[in-house]
Write an enzyme that holds these catalytic residues in place. Structure first.
Site, PDB file in Angstrom:
ATOM      1  N   ILE A 159      84.826  40.921   7.246  1.00 53.94           N
ATOM      2  CA  ILE A 159      85.271  41.872   8.333  1.00 53.94           C
ATOM      3  C   ILE A 159      84.124  42.801   8.909  1.00 53.94           C
ATOM      4  O   ILE A 159      83.377  43.068   8.044  1.00 53.94           O
ATOM      5  CB  ILE A 159      86.397  43.082   7.559  1.00 53.94           C
ATOM      6  CG1 ILE A 159      87.495  42.331   6.923  1.00 53.94           C
ATOM      7  CG2 ILE A 159      86.677  44.101   8.399  1.00 53.94           C
ATOM      8  CD1 ILE A 159      88.210  43.195   5.965  1.00 53.94           C
ATOM      9  N   HIS A 160      84.053  42.664  10.116  1.00 55.62           N
ATOM     10  CA  HIS A 160      82.896  43.339  10.835  1.00 55.62           C
ATOM     11  C   HIS A 160      83.172  44.690  11.489  1.00 55.62           C
ATOM     12  O   HIS A 160      84.232  44.735  12.180  1.00 55.62           O
ATOM     13  CB  HIS A 160      82.443  42.315  12.025  1.00 55.62           C
ATOM     14  CG  HIS A 160      81.007  42.671  12.606  1.00 55.62           C
ATOM     15  ND1 HIS A 160      79.727  42.567  11.900  1.00 55.62           N
ATOM     16  CD2 HIS A 160      80.693  43.140  13.741  1.00 55.62           C
ATOM     17  CE1 HIS A 160      78.751  43.063  12.831  1.00 55.62           C
ATOM     18  NE2 HIS A 160      79.290  43.333  13.808  1.00 55.62           N
ATOM     19  N   PRO A 161      82.153  45.696  11.446  1.00 58.11           N
ATOM     20  CA  PRO A 161      81.099  45.718  10.690  1.00 58.11           C
ATOM     21  C   PRO A 161      81.308  46.200   9.353  1.00 58.11           C
ATOM     22  O   PRO A 161      81.546  47.354   9.255  1.00 58.11           O
ATOM     23  CB  PRO A 161      80.088  46.386  11.617  1.00 58.11           C
ATOM     24  CG  PRO A 161      81.049  47.405  12.416  1.00 58.11           C
ATOM     25  CD  PRO A 161      82.313  46.804  12.400  1.00 58.11           C
TER      26      PRO A 161
END
Length: 458
Positions: free
Chosen positions: A432-434
């Site tokens: 999962i970004h950021p």
């Protein structure tokens, strides 16, 4: 308010109650009562050397995990207020901390939990007895009230340091809590020093432990390494003069502090239970009760779970789960045993350290240096280790995370280790970004390679 605070972690041990905490017992006992068992709980707190007592809920609720996490959060909020100005928040005046306000809020919250546990026991039809219990025989318990009344059906510091009892305050744990307390005390602006007898965070991965203390030092906490206190004196000014010896140089040193906290661990208070009269086997080295996989002692109808069990993790959640499983087995509802492998835990220092599974040192002992691979990743304020078997499917043996919200991150990954996760499966996971947690699924540099693991971009 305090101006100077010393936290000593020197390796002596403080007696603890025979079970993890009344909070643990309350939850486990409630489970037994819900399964139709006739249940009573004896809960009694001997005053500390400073006369401190507390309500139902035990170590974790009253003087352990809960107040510690609240004060940790108080320190983090102070840091956040300072950081907010860099994000455009206009904060006028000097930001300061009021200890009395925080202490009152923490104590009020703890009291609400005390009341909640009392109500829970009553609602579940559990008999609550404010008595100190002793086993008379394998079927009889003697309870003694504060007034000395007997009914049939402890925290004393063991430091051999002059002045320790009279002038210090105690906490019911050791190195991890010493560092956690030092972190939040520094975070709210107090001048704090930690005295370390040998190493910090014994039993944890030592490279990570070094990084935790390095960060604390950069945060403003002072350390006195390889040092053992020899005496404590109260001066006419009210300050405490602490004298210690450096075990490497043999030199004696001293300094003055406003308060002194002994975070030196606990020893089990098994002697007061009368177990020796019944023949319950006790470890000569630790004083803990020797238990089997089903939490049974050497007497088949006497069980022990939580910190008091020899070789068991000293963690509230493991004791709660073990107690619930025991209640179900005793009621004939299940045969499931507690699985003590891959239990996650977190040290709530300013930069949190969470881990699950084996440390690098323990992995080497079990599998050999050539039998493991250590994968690592580093970025701003975050360092990660994934320790795997080197051969076959590369099963993950341990996972270590030093960074913000480590406890929240590690809870999910502990499930993966319980399911036998492999390094390949970790690499197949999309991050999962950021987030800081995403670095765990991108970790591809091995310690063996000698390459720099620092992340320089997204």
């Amino acid at each position: 308010p305090l101006t100077r605070f010393a936290a000593a972690g020197v390796g002596a041990r403080t007696p603890c109650n025979a079970a993890r905490t009344p909070e643990t017992r309350a939850l486990s006992i409630s489970s037994a009562a819900q399964l139709g068992q006739k249940v009573a709980v004896l809960d009694y707190v001997d005053p500390s050397a400073k006369g401190t007592k507390w309500g139902l809920g035990g170590t974790c609720v009253n003087v352990g995990c809960i107040p510690k996490k609240l004060m940790h959060q108080a320190a983090l909020l102070g840091t956040a207020v300072k950081d907010a100005q860099r994000y455009g928040w206009q904060i006028s005046g000097t930001v300061s901390h009021d200890w009395a306000t925080m202490a009152e809020a923490v104590q009020n919250y703890v009291k609400s939990l005390n009341w909640g546990h009392r109500v829970q026991l009553q609602d579940k039809k559990v008999t609550y007895l404010n008595l100190k219990g002793t086993l008379v025989d394998k079927h009889t318990i003697r309870g003694l009230s504060k007034a000395g009344k007997e009914l049939c059906l402890q925290l004393n510091i063991s430091l051999q340091v002059p002045g320790a009892l009279e002038h210090g305050i105690t906490t019911c744990s050791h190195s991890d809590v010493a560092l956690e307390c030092a972190g939040f005390l520094t975070g709210i602006g107090l001048d704090t020093t930690v005295m370390v007898r040998t190493i910090a965070l014994r039993g944890f991965d030592q490279q990570m432990a070094g990084l935790v203390t390095d960060h604390l030092e950069s945060y403003g906490t002072r350390f006195e390494w390889k040092s053992v206190p020899t005496r404590v004196e109260k001066l006419s000014s009210g300050a405490l003069k602490v004298t210690w010896t450096n075990t490497q140089t043999g030199c004696e040193h001293s300094d003055t502090f406003d308060s002194l906290l002994w975070a030196v661990g606990r020893a089990p208070e098994t002697k007061a239970l009368g177990l020796d009269k019944l023949g319950v086997q006790i470890s000569k080295e630790t004083g803990k009760i020797i238990v089997g996989p089903d939490e049974s002692s050497s007497l088949p109808n006497i069980y022990a779970f939580g910190d008091i069990g020899e070789g068991r993790p000293e963690l509230t959640p493991t004791a709660i789960k073990a107690g619930r499983l025991l209640a179900h087995r005793l009621a004939g509802r299940s045969s499931e045993l507690m699985n003590y492998d891959n239990v996650a835990t977190t040290v709530f220092t300013p930069l949190e350290y969470g881990c699950v599974g084996l440390s690098e040192e323990e992995a080497e002992k079990r599998h050999g240096k050539d039998g493991i691979e250590v994968n690592l990743d580093a970025e701003s304020c975050t360092l990660l280790f994934v320790i795997c078997e080197r051969a076959g499917h590369r099963k993950i043996l341990g996972l270590h995370f030093l960074g913000p919200n480590a406890g929240e991150v590690l809870q999910g990954f502990s499930l993966a280790l319980q399911c036998g996760a492999t390094y390949r499966q970790l690499m197949q996971t999309v991050g999962i970004h950021p987030t800081s947690a995403e670095e765990l699924v991108k970790i591809n540099i091995t310690k063996r390679s000698g390459l720099d693991p620092t992340v320089t971009g997204c």
